[in-house]
Scaffold this motif. Structure first.
Motif: not given
Length: 157
Positions: A124, A140, A146, A148
């Motif tokens: 990612a 993470w 995701r 953030r």
């Protein structure tokens, strides 16, 4: 043909990290076209700094673009392996091991690379759009899978 200047990357290491321990990370970054300089982390750090085993200062967008377009999968794996090698170092405080911080030299955003990041976090990271963040640190979120910024979320961004 003139040589294209290589972009500098600085890796600052905690004094507990033996010299050369960052070699694999340096090799991976050199393969991506960066000049890597290793330094000791400053002993006295201000409140804006996070406690870390290492701080990697890099133009992150340029690196991720290079990693995505020009580097073979094994070179990116080499980068992940270099970070993981540093993170596996025995922690001074076993209850709270220090992360490796990747700071984008363009935006100043800091990304927290924890010891137990799964492969999906590294994948990612390759497609992370830094323009979607205003403040850091970025970490993470394993529950939502995701990257953030808690600060951005608290500010309603």
């Amino acid at each position: 043909m003139a040589d294209v200047p290589r972009t500098p990357v600085i890796v600052q290491l905690d004094a507990a990290v033996p010299p050369g321990e960052e070699a694999e990370l340096r090799e991976a970054l050199a393969e991506a076209g960066f000049d890597v300089f290793a330094q000791d982390l400053p002993k006295v750090r201000g409140a804006e700094n996070l406690d870390a085993i290492a701080l990697l200062m890099i133009p992150l967008h340029a690196f991720l673009t290079t990693a995505g377009e020009h580097l073979a999968a094994d070179a990116y794996a080499h980068f992940k392996s270099g970070i993981r090698r540093l993170l596996r170092r025995p922690a001074k405080d076993a209850a709270k091991p220090a992360p490796l911080i990747v700071q984008d030299t363009t935006t100043g955003l800091k990304i927290v690379m924890e010891r137990d990041l799964p492969d999906e976090a590294y994948e990612a990271l390759r497609t992370l759009d830094l323009t979607t963040f205003r403040s850091g640190p970025i970490d993470w979120d394993g529950g939502h899978k995701r990257w953030r910024s808690v600060v951005d979320e608290a500010d309603g961004v």
